[in-house]
Motif scaffolding. Structure first.
Motif, PDB file in Angstrom:
ATOM      1  N   ASN A  76      44.808 -24.353  -5.897  1.00 56.79           N
ATOM      2  CA  ASN A  76      44.295 -23.313  -4.988  1.00 56.79           C
ATOM      3  C   ASN A  76      43.278 -22.422  -5.670  1.00 56.79           C
ATOM      4  O   ASN A  76      42.419 -21.826  -5.014  1.00 56.79           O
ATOM      5  CB  ASN A  76      45.450 -22.474  -4.461  1.00 56.79           C
ATOM      6  CG  ASN A  76      46.286 -23.230  -3.439  1.00 56.79           C
ATOM      7  OD1 ASN A  76      45.934 -24.342  -3.044  1.00 56.79           O
ATOM      8  ND2 ASN A  76      47.391 -22.645  -3.015  1.00 56.79           N
ATOM      9  N   ALA A  77      43.369 -22.308  -6.990  1.00 57.43           N
ATOM     10  CA  ALA A  77      42.405 -21.501  -7.742  1.00 57.43           C
ATOM     11  C   ALA A  77      41.129 -22.276  -8.050  1.00 57.43           C
ATOM     12  O   ALA A  77      40.202 -21.719  -8.638  1.00 57.43           O
ATOM     13  CB  ALA A  77      43.040 -21.019  -9.047  1.00 57.43           C
ATOM     14  N   ALA A 101      36.258 -34.280  -0.438  1.00 56.57           N
ATOM     15  CA  ALA A 101      36.079 -34.763  -1.804  1.00 56.57           C
ATOM     16  C   ALA A 101      35.110 -33.831  -2.509  1.00 56.57           C
ATOM     17  O   ALA A 101      33.929 -33.747  -2.146  1.00 56.57           O
ATOM     18  CB  ALA A 101      35.546 -36.185  -1.802  1.00 56.57           C
ATOM     19  N   LEU A 102      35.586 -33.109  -3.537  1.00 55.73           N
ATOM     20  CA  LEU A 102      34.794 -32.083  -4.217  1.00 55.73           C
ATOM     21  C   LEU A 102      34.302 -32.507  -5.591  1.00 55.73           C
ATOM     22  O   LEU A 102      33.451 -31.823  -6.175  1.00 55.73           O
ATOM     23  CB  LEU A 102      35.627 -30.803  -4.377  1.00 55.73           C
ATOM     24  CG  LEU A 102      36.171 -30.194  -3.076  1.00 55.73           C
ATOM     25  CD1 LEU A 102      36.991 -28.947  -3.398  1.00 55.73           C
ATOM     26  CD2 LEU A 102      35.025 -29.853  -2.134  1.00 55.73           C
ATOM     27  N   SER A 145      36.503 -26.165 -12.934  1.00 55.81           N
ATOM     28  CA  SER A 145      36.850 -24.942 -12.222  1.00 55.81           C
ATOM     29  C   SER A 145      35.816 -24.694 -11.144  1.00 55.81           C
ATOM     30  O   SER A 145      34.836 -25.446 -11.013  1.00 55.81           O
ATOM     31  CB  SER A 145      36.938 -23.760 -13.194  1.00 55.81           C
ATOM     32  OG  SER A 145      35.741 -23.615 -13.932  1.00 55.81           O
ATOM     33  N   ASP A 146      36.020 -23.634 -10.362  1.00 52.67           N
ATOM     34  CA  ASP A 146      35.142 -23.341  -9.221  1.00 52.67           C
ATOM     35  C   ASP A 146      34.995 -24.570  -8.318  1.00 52.67           C
ATOM     36  O   ASP A 146      33.908 -24.875  -7.828  1.00 52.67           O
ATOM     37  CB  ASP A 146      33.762 -22.861  -9.685  1.00 52.67           C
ATOM     38  CG  ASP A 146      33.824 -21.564 -10.459  1.00 52.67           C
ATOM     39  OD1 ASP A 146      34.829 -20.831 -10.307  1.00 52.67           O
ATOM     40  OD2 ASP A 146      32.894 -21.280 -11.228  1.00 52.67           O
ATOM     41  N   PHE A 147      36.108 -25.282  -8.138  1.00 58.91           N
ATOM     42  CA  PHE A 147      36.137 -26.462  -7.281  1.00 58.91           C
ATOM     43  C   PHE A 147      35.092 -27.503  -7.690  1.00 58.91           C
ATOM     44  O   PHE A 147      34.472 -28.151  -6.856  1.00 58.91           O
ATOM     45  CB  PHE A 147      35.966 -26.083  -5.818  1.00 58.91           C
ATOM     46  CG  PHE A 147      37.068 -25.206  -5.294  1.00 58.91           C
ATOM     47  CD1 PHE A 147      38.315 -25.731  -5.003  1.00 58.91           C
ATOM     48  CD2 PHE A 147      36.862 -23.846  -5.111  1.00 58.91           C
ATOM     49  CE1 PHE A 147      39.349 -24.916  -4.539  1.00 58.91           C
ATOM     50  CE2 PHE A 147      37.885 -23.020  -4.643  1.00 58.91           C
ATOM     51  CZ  PHE A 147      39.134 -23.560  -4.360  1.00 58.91           C
ATOM     52  N   ASP A 183      28.388 -21.567 -14.265  1.00 60.66           N
ATOM     53  CA  ASP A 183      28.251 -20.210 -14.794  1.00 60.66           C
ATOM     54  C   ASP A 183      28.730 -20.150 -16.241  1.00 60.66           C
ATOM     55  O   ASP A 183      29.799 -20.652 -16.584  1.00 60.66           O
ATOM     56  CB  ASP A 183      29.059 -19.229 -13.954  1.00 60.66           C
ATOM     57  CG  ASP A 183      28.499 -19.076 -12.541  1.00 60.66           C
ATOM     58  OD1 ASP A 183      27.317 -19.442 -12.340  1.00 60.66           O
ATOM     59  OD2 ASP A 183      29.237 -18.622 -11.640  1.00 60.66           O
ATOM     60  N   GLY A 184      27.904 -19.515 -17.085  1.00 64.70           N
ATOM     61  CA  GLY A 184      28.260 -19.360 -18.489  1.00 64.70           C
ATOM     62  C   GLY A 184      27.981 -20.569 -19.340  1.00 64.70           C
ATOM     63  O   GLY A 184      28.456 -20.643 -20.484  1.00 64.70           O
TER      64      GLY A 184
END
Length: 841
Positions: A314-315, A461-462, A809-811, A835-836
């Protein structure tokens, strides 16, 4: 000369004699072919079947009074009505008899007889092993089925196999419910369970050389009525408990670290290679030559868990652990290229067991959502001749923890092994891979997606992962020519482009349609702290370079309880003295203070999340790396020299490194309709992994992190996959005019959708090179190496074994990576995409 009357009398006598002889032969044949009508439980010989009933603990009359029937008698219990034959799964008998023994396939038909036979020729050439059986016996008692694994493989004078008969429909024969192995005359203490036990007269160690104490197989026969009564007593679950019949046998090669197949139970007494075998190989260092073999049996088919759908939390997080180049063997494996302390620990346990302890540590530390084994799971080189026994060393560590896992195959996985690897692994729990299309070269070309969280409700699908078979060696016409590594074939490239063209676009970055709670596990992948000063590396060829030995830390789970305290203290003292000596040498050679922290022995320079300005690529050393021709060679760093030369040339001409400019892509400030980010996993590196054309950040630094300690490991042939596959498939759909014709045709006849923008693939992950641990960005795509994971493959004593982690991360918009060393240190950390990222620093 006989008279006519005498001649006629002689002919009559001969005719009558021949008739009587023929009648006797026919009668004998009929009797021999007839099924044995024997009262079980009496100590009688069973003729050519070579079985002997040891004894019966339960008299037949008592058995009848207890609710069963006498063995061999007709069953009158209601459980044996015609409809109840489905309880044995008799409908599967036809397929079972047709396909023969296969422990991977489910079978519920019980065994009724077992036999052990030897022969001098392999049954694959000419079957002289099968027990004697007539057509009538086959029809009434079932055909003999060979458990097709030689118990004397590589240790016996001749072949030795177990044979079994299965229950036929309508038969009231008793079924086998227990098996025991005894190396002495059976007693009531050995076979204390009630029932009839049968001893097979041929030793399971027949033909083993040097000789061992004979070991005999005993099996327990139980009336079917007793089994049905036990099932009825158990209720709806249908299990008969201890009386559940045995439906399959299997042979395992190797020590206790080899697990049986799911649903099988390993018999504790090893046939060979156990404590009673003076020639058992043990850990492989002076303890013998016999790897060993064991038996396992299955009573009930274990229902495998459903293959899970890979989803982001979920995160928006997902963790992938890449394990590269296990190099496991049927035996204990060889400990290779270790410092003296780890080598002592490794040899005491055996390389594979020592590696398994490190693997367990890594799984507990990382807690991955998916494990990808990136090739050379098998050591090959005549040491992994039974793939099942090798795979069942490491696979249970994954599925018993509930971790989904998958593989690509390496060049050593194809060397001299039995059993199709893909067939085995698809029958193991939580395996995510597949063999792939039969029309495409290789085994293991497939795609897996990581989808949106279940709570989101949209099932998008991500993130995509492409898995490709990079094959093994190119087949040379000249048998004396040194083999070279193979390459991706054109149909694989077309398959990749076809699958890429099928990927659906969505508005990126992804925004869940519902608000998601983030109670799931929080990633523990923090950026490691930076030491006070970057450790210095002695120059190549210097005394300091030759004497640099890292101080090893004991793995918490891998510590050996039987290493006494005095030995440990002596080792620590010796290491402390070595450290002082190294500092003194460094002070003399480099003019550094003796207490300078930069001289602390280290595996490699700390590189955190920084861009390395001057990579330490000037190191060369001797390694025991075994190449495809089995020869040991010096590992150099040819690729590093090419990189430095290109950099110097550019600096001389331009005065600086020109930044690499990529097309704009989706961002929070500028959402776009695009395909998901993707990775590619394959074993043998692409040629582009050694290209001097490394991307440059806007600040003028090369986008490269980590180091390489060995030379070019790619194929000599450029497959074209980089240009025609990776770079050809952008993440954005290209605008098309009305009436535009499709471009390109693919293996499945589908047309490509034109794309543009940055490449869809953001990372290509390789194995194969055990002491290369860097990532480089080339043409906007990162190429990363996993480095050697275990002590069973080649390495270097100053280079820790490690596994690479990809943290999404961030999907899927952000990809970071780091490596976990066997000292539980996190090195080579970098944010590759999002990012980063190091491009933004």
């Amino acid at each position: 000369m006989l008279s006519p009357s005498s001649s006629r009398t002689f002919v009559r006598i001969v005719f009558v004699g021949l008739t009587l002889l023929l009648a006797s032969l026919l009668t004998a044949r009929y009797k021999l072919e007839a099924p044995y009508d024997r009262p079980y439980g009496k100590p009688i010989n069973l003729g050519h079947q070579a079985n002997q009933v040891a004894f019966s603990r339960t008299p037949p009359k008592e058995n009848v009074e207890a609710g069963g029937t006498e063995l061999g008698a007709e069953t009158t219990d209601s459980w044996a009505d015609e409809d109840d034959w489905d309880l044995w799964g008799m409908s599967s008998m036809g397929d079972k008899a047709k396909n023969g023994w296969d422990p991977l396939e489910s079978s519920t038909t019980p065994f009724t007889e077992l036999q052990v036979k030897t022969c001098v020729l392999s049954p694959g050439l000419y079957d002289l092993c099968s027990p004697t059986s007539s057509a009538k016996e086959d029809a009434t008692r079932g055909k003999w089925e060979r458990i097709d694994k030689d118990l004397s493989k590589r240790i016996g004078v001749y072949y030795l196999y177990i044979y079994a008969r299965r229950l036929l429909p309508g038969s009231d024969a008793p079924v086998i419910t227990d098996i025991r192995l005894l190396n002495h005359t059976a007693t009531t203490e050995d076979l204390s369970d009630s029932g009839t036990w049968v001893e097979v007269s041929t030793s399971l160690r027949e033909g083993v050389w040097p000789r061992m104490t004979p070991l005999f197989l005993h099996y327990k026969l139980t009336p079917q009525s007793d089994v049905f009564a036990a099932r009825k007593a158990e209720g709806a679950n249908g299990s008969a408990g201890d009386l559940q019949p045995i439906t399959e046998l299997d042979v395992l090669y190797g020590g206790k670290e080899v697990h049986p197949l799911p649903g099988f139970t390993r018999i504790e007494q090893m046939v060979t290679g156990g404590p009673d075998d003076a020639k058992a190989i043990g850990t492989g260092y002076g303890k013998g030559t016999r790897v060993g073999a064991s038996l396992a049996y299955r009573k009930e088919n274990k229902q495998l868990p459903t293959t899970p759908v890979l989803r982001f939390s979920n995160a928006g997080n997902f963790t992938i652990l890449q394990i590269a180049d296990l190099h496991f063997s049927v035996g204990p494996g060889a400990c290779r290229d270790l410092d003296w302390k780890r080598e002592a620990e490794c040899k005491q346990l055996g390389a594979d067991v020592y590696s398994l302890k490190w693997l367990e540590t890594a799984l507990e530390e990382v807690k991955p959502d998916l494990v990808v084994l990136s090739g050379d799971q098998l050591n090959g080189q005549e040491t992994s001749w039974d793939a099942q026994s090798v795979i069942l060393k490491w696979a249970p560590l994954l599925y018993e923890r509930g971790i989904p896992w998958t593989v690509v195959f390496g060049n050593h996985d194809e060397e001299e092994t039995t059993l199709a690897r893909e067939d085995l692994m698809r029958h193991l729990p939580l395996f995510m891979g597949e063999a792939g299309p039969s029309s495409v070269a290789g085994i293991g070309n497939y795609v897996r997606s990581i989808r949106s969280p279940s709570a989101a409700g949209d099932d998008v699908a991500l993130f995509n992962m492409y898995f490709l078979d990079s094959h093994a060696n190119v087949r040379n016409v000249n048998p004396w020519a040194k083999p070279s590594y193979d390459y991706l074939k054109p149909d694989q490239i077309n398959w990749f482009r076809g699958r890429s063209a099928q990927m659906k676009t969505y508005t990126r970055p992804y925004a869940p349609p519902r608000q998601l709670t983030t109670t799931n596990r929080v990633s523990s992948n923090r950026r490691p702290g930076r030491p006070k000063k970057k450790p210095a590396r002695p120059a190549a060829g210097s005394n300091g370079g030759r004497r640099l030995v890292r101080l090893t830390k004991r793995q918490e789970e891998g510590s050996l309880a039987n290493l006494n305290e005095e030995w440990e203290q002596a080792g620590v003292q010796e290491l402390q003295e070595l450290e002082k000596e190294m500092k003194a040498d460094a002070e003399a050679e480099f003019g550094l203070a003796g207490d300078d922290e930069s001289l602390t022995p280290a595996v490699e320079p700390y590189d955190g999340s920084e861009i390395v300005d001057n990579p330490d690529d000037d190191i060369s050393f001797e390694s025991s790396a075994s190449k495809s021709d089995g020869q040991t060679e010096t590992v150099g760093i040819v690729s590093a020299d090419r990189l430095e030369e290109a950099e110097e040339e550019m600096l001389a001409e331009e005065g600086w490194l020109e930044p690499t400019v990529l097309p704009a892509g989706p961002s929070k400030a500028s959402p776009m309709e695009a395909k998901p980010n993707a990775m590619v996993f394959m074993h043998i590196p692409l040629q582009q992994a050694y290209s001097p054309k490394v991307d440059v950040s806007p600040s003028g630094k090369r986008l490269r992190i980590g180091e390489r300690l060995e030379g070019d490991g790619a194929s000599k042939t450029d497959s074209g996959f980089w240009q025609q596959g990776v770079l050809a498939q952008g993440e954005l759909p290209a605008p098309r005019g009305e009436g535009d014709a499709p471009v390109d045709a693919f293996w499945d006849g589908e047309a490509a959708t034109p794309t543009t923008g940055r490449p869809e693939v953001k990372v290509v992950a390789h194995g194969h090179c055990h002491i290369t641990s860097d990532c480089r960005r080339i043409d906007g795509v990162w190429i990363c190496f996993g480095a050697g994971a275990t002590y069973s493959g080649y390495g270097n004593s100053t280079f820790t074994r490690r596994m690479r982690v990809y943290q999404l991360s961030d999907f899927g918009e952000r990809i970071e990576t780091w490596q976990l060393t066997d000292e539980k240190e996190r090195v080579n950390h970098a944010v590759l995409v999002g990012d980063g990222s190091i491009e933004q620093q």
